[in-house]
Write a protein that holds these residues in place. Structure first.
Motif, PDB file in Angstrom:
ATOM      1  N   ALA A   1      31.391  29.903  64.849  1.00 54.62           N
ATOM      2  CA  ALA A   1      31.042  28.680  65.581  1.00 54.62           C
ATOM      3  C   ALA A   1      30.657  29.062  67.008  1.00 54.62           C
ATOM      4  O   ALA A   1      31.308  29.900  67.635  1.00 54.62           O
ATOM      5  N   THR A   2      29.518  28.559  67.520  1.00 56.83           N
ATOM      6  CA  THR A   2      28.878  27.366  67.044  1.00 56.83           C
ATOM      7  C   THR A   2      27.634  27.593  66.173  1.00 56.83           C
ATOM      8  O   THR A   2      27.284  26.716  65.352  1.00 56.83           O
ATOM      9  N   SER A   3      26.951  28.702  66.316  1.00 56.14           N
ATOM     10  CA  SER A   3      25.731  28.883  65.529  1.00 56.14           C
ATOM     11  C   SER A   3      25.407  30.356  65.309  1.00 56.14           C
ATOM     12  O   SER A   3      24.247  30.754  65.370  1.00 56.14           O
ATOM     13  N   GLU A   4      26.419  31.158  65.018  1.00 54.56           N
ATOM     14  CA  GLU A   4      26.202  32.584  64.793  1.00 54.56           C
ATOM     15  C   GLU A   4      26.281  32.878  63.297  1.00 54.56           C
ATOM     16  O   GLU A   4      27.279  32.573  62.642  1.00 54.56           O
ATOM     17  N   PHE A   5      25.232  33.488  62.761  1.00 53.17           N
ATOM     18  CA  PHE A   5      25.174  33.819  61.345  1.00 53.17           C
ATOM     19  C   PHE A   5      25.029  35.330  61.186  1.00 53.17           C
ATOM     20  O   PHE A   5      24.407  36.002  62.028  1.00 53.17           O
TER      21      PHE A   5
ATOM     22  N   GLY B   1      23.167  34.895  67.124  1.00 53.27           N
ATOM     23  CA  GLY B   1      23.373  33.489  67.444  1.00 53.27           C
ATOM     24  C   GLY B   1      24.361  33.292  68.569  1.00 53.27           C
ATOM     25  O   GLY B   1      24.852  34.244  69.184  1.00 53.27           O
ATOM     26  N   GLU B   2      24.649  32.027  68.856  1.00 56.25           N
ATOM     27  CA  GLU B   2      25.619  31.653  69.888  1.00 56.25           C
ATOM     28  C   GLU B   2      26.965  31.441  69.230  1.00 56.25           C
ATOM     29  O   GLU B   2      27.090  30.677  68.282  1.00 56.25           O
ATOM     30  N   ALA B   3      27.989  32.121  69.752  1.00 51.32           N
ATOM     31  CA  ALA B   3      29.323  31.975  69.181  1.00 51.32           C
ATOM     32  C   ALA B   3      30.120  30.965  69.989  1.00 51.32           C
ATOM     33  O   ALA B   3      29.770  29.797  70.056  1.00 51.32           O
ATOM     34  N   SER B   4      31.183  31.392  70.641  1.00 54.47           N
ATOM     35  CA  SER B   4      32.099  30.433  71.260  1.00 54.47           C
ATOM     36  C   SER B   4      31.846  30.209  72.746  1.00 54.47           C
ATOM     37  O   SER B   4      32.412  29.289  73.327  1.00 54.47           O
TER      38      SER B   4
ATOM     39  N   ASP C   1      25.756  29.037  75.459  1.00 56.48           N
ATOM     40  CA  ASP C   1      24.469  29.644  75.837  1.00 56.48           C
ATOM     41  C   ASP C   1      24.508  31.164  75.909  1.00 56.48           C
ATOM     42  O   ASP C   1      23.570  31.773  76.422  1.00 56.48           O
ATOM     43  N   GLU C   2      25.578  31.790  75.410  1.00 52.86           N
ATOM     44  CA  GLU C   2      25.614  33.252  75.335  1.00 52.86           C
ATOM     45  C   GLU C   2      25.175  33.661  73.939  1.00 52.86           C
ATOM     46  O   GLU C   2      25.882  33.438  72.961  1.00 52.86           O
ATOM     47  N   ASP C   3      23.994  34.223  73.839  1.00 50.88           N
ATOM     48  CA  ASP C   3      23.446  34.645  72.552  1.00 50.88           C
ATOM     49  C   ASP C   3      23.587  36.147  72.392  1.00 50.88           C
ATOM     50  O   ASP C   3      23.227  36.916  73.298  1.00 50.88           O
ATOM     51  N   ARG C   4      24.091  36.543  71.238  1.00 50.08           N
ATOM     52  CA  ARG C   4      24.239  37.960  70.922  1.00 50.08           C
ATOM     53  C   ARG C   4      23.545  38.269  69.601  1.00 50.08           C
ATOM     54  O   ARG C   4      23.641  37.495  68.650  1.00 50.08           O
ATOM     55  N   GLU C   5      22.879  39.398  69.558  1.00 53.89           N
ATOM     56  CA  GLU C   5      22.239  39.872  68.333  1.00 53.89           C
ATOM     57  C   GLU C   5      22.652  41.317  68.111  1.00 53.89           C
ATOM     58  O   GLU C   5      22.384  42.188  68.949  1.00 53.89           O
ATOM     59  N   THR C   6      23.339  41.577  67.006  1.00 60.25           N
ATOM     60  CA  THR C   6      23.858  42.909  66.701  1.00 60.25           C
ATOM     61  C   THR C   6      23.286  43.386  65.380  1.00 60.25           C
ATOM     62  O   THR C   6      23.284  42.645  64.386  1.00 60.25           O
ATOM     63  N   SER C   7      22.811  44.630  65.366  1.00 60.93           N
ATOM     64  CA  SER C   7      22.277  45.231  64.142  1.00 60.93           C
ATOM     65  C   SER C   7      22.888  46.611  63.963  1.00 60.93           C
ATOM     66  O   SER C   7      23.092  47.352  64.935  1.00 60.93           O
TER      67      SER C   7
ATOM     68  N   LEU D   1      38.662  29.127  72.336  1.00 63.67           N
ATOM     69  CA  LEU D   1      38.893  28.860  70.919  1.00 63.67           C
ATOM     70  C   LEU D   1      37.682  29.375  70.145  1.00 63.67           C
ATOM     71  O   LEU D   1      36.546  28.956  70.401  1.00 63.67           O
ATOM     72  N   THR D   2      37.934  30.308  69.232  1.00 64.52           N
ATOM     73  CA  THR D   2      36.851  30.981  68.515  1.00 64.52           C
ATOM     74  C   THR D   2      37.143  30.936  67.020  1.00 64.52           C
ATOM     75  O   THR D   2      38.177  31.439  66.575  1.00 64.52           O
ATOM     76  N   ALA D   3      36.253  30.342  66.261  1.00 63.25           N
ATOM     77  CA  ALA D   3      36.429  30.234  64.813  1.00 63.25           C
ATOM     78  C   ALA D   3      35.353  31.041  64.102  1.00 63.25           C
ATOM     79  O   ALA D   3      34.174  30.969  64.448  1.00 63.25           O
ATOM     80  N   THR D   4      35.758  31.830  63.105  1.00 65.40           N
ATOM     81  CA  THR D   4      34.824  32.602  62.300  1.00 65.40           C
ATOM     82  C   THR D   4      35.175  32.421  60.826  1.00 65.40           C
ATOM     83  O   THR D   4      36.347  32.333  60.453  1.00 65.40           O
ATOM     84  N   PHE D   5      34.142  32.397  59.991  1.00 64.54           N
ATOM     85  CA  PHE D   5      34.308  32.191  58.561  1.00 64.54           C
ATOM     86  C   PHE D   5      33.434  33.207  57.825  1.00 64.54           C
ATOM     87  O   PHE D   5      32.347  33.558  58.296  1.00 64.54           O
ATOM     88  N   SER D   6      33.895  33.648  56.669  1.00 65.50           N
ATOM     89  CA  SER D   6      33.091  34.589  55.896  1.00 65.50           C
ATOM     90  C   SER D   6      33.411  34.473  54.413  1.00 65.50           C
ATOM     91  O   SER D   6      34.488  33.988  54.022  1.00 65.50           O
ATOM     92  N   LEU D   7      32.469  34.938  53.609  1.00 67.70           N
ATOM     93  CA  LEU D   7      32.640  35.030  52.162  1.00 67.70           C
ATOM     94  C   LEU D   7      32.149  36.401  51.742  1.00 67.70           C
ATOM     95  O   LEU D   7      31.014  36.783  52.044  1.00 67.70           O
ATOM     96  N   THR D   8      33.015  37.166  51.078  1.00 66.22           N
ATOM     97  CA  THR D   8      32.665  38.494  50.590  1.00 66.22           C
ATOM     98  C   THR D   8      32.647  38.478  49.074  1.00 66.22           C
ATOM     99  O   THR D   8      33.616  38.030  48.430  1.00 66.22           O
ATOM    100  N   ALA D   9      31.567  38.962  48.496  1.00 60.78           N
ATOM    101  CA  ALA D   9      31.444  39.065  47.042  1.00 60.78           C
ATOM    102  C   ALA D   9      31.305  40.530  46.664  1.00 60.78           C
ATOM    103  O   ALA D   9      30.541  41.276  47.276  1.00 60.78           O
ATOM    104  N   ASP D  10      32.067  40.954  45.648  1.00 60.59           N
ATOM    105  CA  ASP D  10      32.006  42.320  45.134  1.00 60.59           C
ATOM    106  C   ASP D  10      31.296  42.327  43.790  1.00 60.59           C
ATOM    107  O   ASP D  10      31.591  41.495  42.912  1.00 60.59           O
TER     108      ASP D  10
END
Length: 727
Positions: free
Chosen positions: A210-214, A241-244, A247-253, A717-726
């Motif tokens: 949250a708020t818009s980091e994928f 995207g922007e996390a918590s 207006d701070e945008d981060r892009e990591t590869s 307050l920082t919320a992160t969610f994920s789904l991992t499939a094997d």
């Protein structure tokens, strides 16, 4: 707080009693642990099997995970290689990939939130991770990878390619040699790359912050050959995207590959990766200026970065390691690594001018490039003299580093940290990166670990001879501004006794070593002089516990570090000292089936001694809290198979900002929560994860710098969610 002998002995006894009380009921439990290297959705039993050893167990294997899967049973200790924690006179913790995945850790600082001896911060005006271990600074530039300095990404590291994040606590000049960035005198951090395990790995993780980091992460591992002697592990990740922070945008590869060969008497590993990070309008740290009191911390989600600020970082690195068993008792090893780092950005430093949050916003356009080549070669020889077993370690290390930089600074602009950042900051043109420094670090080391009384006593003695050659250059004219060549010895002696199979006692004397400062003060008569390398001297005693499913440790230490200042004769000299005395209590494991714990508390008395004219003698060193505690727990829900909930509490005492102890930041407390659910969808194992940091959304100053008067704002307050499939 001053530690008296009575206080220390009482606290030590209390910690021992607590550990024994918690451990005793679970002492005899036969419980398996989740293997931290297993793929998602799988569990393997962490068992010790006596019998014929496999190729994977030969040489210097990565220690397995401990019960509960959050920490490892051992770590890499520099010249000694991978060692079991119970058999070494060093305090160290290895955090596993299982913990990294379950906590959705993005960088090293997220993992360090679990450690009561480490404080997180950021670099001044940049977005680099910076750490304080046992009261002394560790720069991100001085993080090692698989035991080598100079090959890990600088500033910020994407963790998806790493299996372990290891913290070695205390001075380590002998273990690892001199760090290139002149830090790490209170401890070091080492990164261990992922390797292909015996079980295939094919997993994909989709994440949302949250708020818009994928983000998306693909992890693939396989072994090949008639005896599975060849392995490949690759990790590909992109997150943006922007996390918590507003207006701070981060892009990591990240793109990485790990190749390995496991032969009967030869092991080879090769790791290579590309790590990129772009930060736009990243919130900077805050310098306190001349204020005698501080404003309240701004909202954790508020961003006061100046418009147009950004940072582009790219790290390319590779490392090759070779081990060969010349005989049953002789192992030869060597490793070489190379690293290139490119950075360009427009930064705006912030200096407070009033307690209402008013500030001056500076501007700096900067370009930085660095090339590193480092290596190690050595021999480990086992032999016996009568009833005494020996493991002789001898070798050499070398590192070459070239730095190129340039910058352009502008005028300050007035603003306020409670408002949005100023939009009128003007950035210049940094130009091309020009040669700034060349450094060559070399060392030779030898140590002997003697074991006797049926391997219950281990006595180690060794010394490392280190040399540093450094040349500084004016980036505008190319003229050489400094040149020095200096050597020093870093000794170590340690003893560990396995009192029982569950309890070890240890003691050590070890020194840290850092290259000397370059005198830059305009009023110093020795301006331009490079001071000699300075040492940290450390003494430590402690106890370690391993009750099969529950473990912990108690460490009592004292470390002394020289400091430099301008004396009454206007000579900048290393005549000051900081003395840190501390006590660490740690606990980890799965004391009750389905319940895991991790954390501890560290007390540090960081006293300034021999300060200039004695003005600050007896004061507390800046950036070092009197105590810090962290306690995490996980619980597997009995009514829903595969479901786990967890929580973590972090509390840090107040910290002084300056050596005069006239300004301090208040204590703070943070509560984090987590939940995950492992199930199957369409016959494929999947794991849902949710993590929330700073659940109550407290606003706080997280840390003060140990070297400069600047502050890092705490996480919102920082919320992160994920789904991992094997698959």
């Amino acid at each position: 707080m001053r530690f008296t002998g009575q206080k220390l002995s009482s606290t030590l006894l209390l910690g021992t009693a607590v550990a024994l009380i918690f451990a005793a009921p679970n002492f005899a439990l036969a419980q398996s642990a989740d293997d931290a290297t297993a793929s998602e959705g799988e569990t393997t039993e962490a068992l010790i099997i006596e019998g014929e050893a496999s190729a994977a167990d030969a040489g210097d294997p990565t220690p397995p995970a401990y019960a509960g899967g959050q920490v490892a049973t051992g770590t890499r200790l520099g010249a000694f290689g991978n060692k079991d924690t119970m058999d070494t006179p060093i305090a160290a913790t290895g955090y596993t990939s299982e913990l990294i995945k379950n906590q959705q850790a993005r960088d090293i600082s997220d993992v360090m939130d679990n450690d009561p001896s480490v404080i997180n911060g950021n670099g001044f005006g940049t977005f680099a991770n910076r750490f304080t271990i046992r009261g002394f600074d560790l720069k991100s530039d001085d993080v090692s990878m698989d035991g080598l300095y100079g090959t890990a990404p600088r500033q910020s590291v994407a963790l998806e390619m790493f299996d372990r994040v290891e913290v070695i606590k205390g001075a380590s000049g002998f273990l690892n040699g001199m760090a290139p960035g002149a830090s790490g005198l209170g401890g070091n951090i080492n990164l261990v790359p992922k390797r292909a395990g015996d079980d295939p790995v094919t997993s994909f993780t989709g994440s949302y912050g949250a708020t818009s980091e994928f983000g998306g992460h693909f992890d693939f591992g396989r072994r090949f050959g008639a005896d599975d002697q060849f392995g490949v592990r690759t990790n590909i990740m992109h997150r943006a995207g922007e996390a918590s922070i507003e207006d701070e945008d981060r892009e990591t590869s990240l793109g990485s590959v790990a190749l390995d060969f496991r032969g009967d008497d030869t092991r080879i590993t090769f790791d290579a990766a590309l790590n990129r990070l772009r930060v736009e309008e990243g919130r900077p740290t805050v310098r306190t200026g001349t204020l005698t009191s501080l404003p309240d911390a701004p909202s954790g989600s508020h961003n006061f970065a100046a418009d147009g600020t950004y940072s582009d970082l790219e790290d390319k690195f590779a490392q090759l390691r070779f081990e060969h068993d010349a005989t049953d008792s002789t192992m030869l090893y060597t490793a070489i690594g190379a690293h290139n780092s490119d950075e360009i950005g427009d930064y705006s430093s912030v200096t407070l001018t009033g307690t209402d949050g008013s500030s001056n916003f500076g501007s700096l356009a900067s370009v930085y490039e660095r090339d590193d080549v480092s290596g190690v070669a050595g021999i480990r020889q086992k032999f016996e003299t009568g009833p005494v077993k020996h493991e002789l370690n001898a070798g050499t290390t070398a590192m070459w580093q070239e730095e190129r930089t340039n910058w352009s600074s502008g005028s300050d602009v007035a603003g306020n940290i409670y408002n949005t950042g100023p939009s009128t900051v003007t950035f210049g043109n940094a130009g091309d990166a020009e040669l700034n420094a060349r450094t060559i670090l070399t060392s030779y080391f030898v140590a002997d670990t003697m074991s006797f009384l049926d391997d219950r006593i281990h006595l180690t003695g060794g010394v490392r001879r280190q040399n540093v050659k450094s040349r500084g250059y004016n980036v505008s004219t190319g003229a050489k501004t400094s040149n020095y060549d200096s050597s020093a010895n870093s000794p170590m002696v340690g003893i560990v006794g396995n009192v029982t199979d569950q309890i070890s006692l240890y003691a050590n004397y070890i020194e840290g070593l850092a290259k000397g400062e370059t005198v830059t003060s305009s009023t110093a008569v020795n301006r331009g002089e490079v001071l000699a390398p300075f040492k940290t001297e450390q003494m430590e005693i402690g106890a370690k516990f391993d009750f099969g499913t529950f473990g912990g440790g108690i460490a009592l230490f004292q470390a002394e570090k020289p400091s430099a200042f301008l004396n009454s004769s206007n000579v900048y000299t290393t005549d000051g000292e900081q003395r840190n005395r501390g006590l660490e209590l740690t606990a980890f494991g799965e004391p009750i089936t389905g319940t895991r714990i991790l954390g501890g508390i560290t007390f540090v008395d960081a006293e300034l001694t021999e300060t200039q004219n004695g003005t600050n003698d007896g004061n507390t060193a800046p950036g070092v809290p009197e105590y810090q505690a962290t306690l995490g727990a996980e619980y597997d829900l009995p009514f829903l198979d595969g479901a786990t909930v967890g929580g973590r509490l972090i509390h840090t005492a107040s910290q002084y900002v300056n050596t005069g102890n006239t300004v301090e930041i208040p204590s703070w407390t943070r509560f984090d929560m987590s939940a995950r659910y492992v199930t199957e969808l369409y016959d494929y194992p999947v794991t849902f994860r949710a993590n929330v940091e700073n659940l109550t959304d407290n606003d706080y100053w997280e840390s003060a710098s140990t070297e400069w008067t600047y502050l890092t704002v705490g996480k919102p307050l920082t919320a992160t969610f994920s789904l991992t499939a094997d698959f």
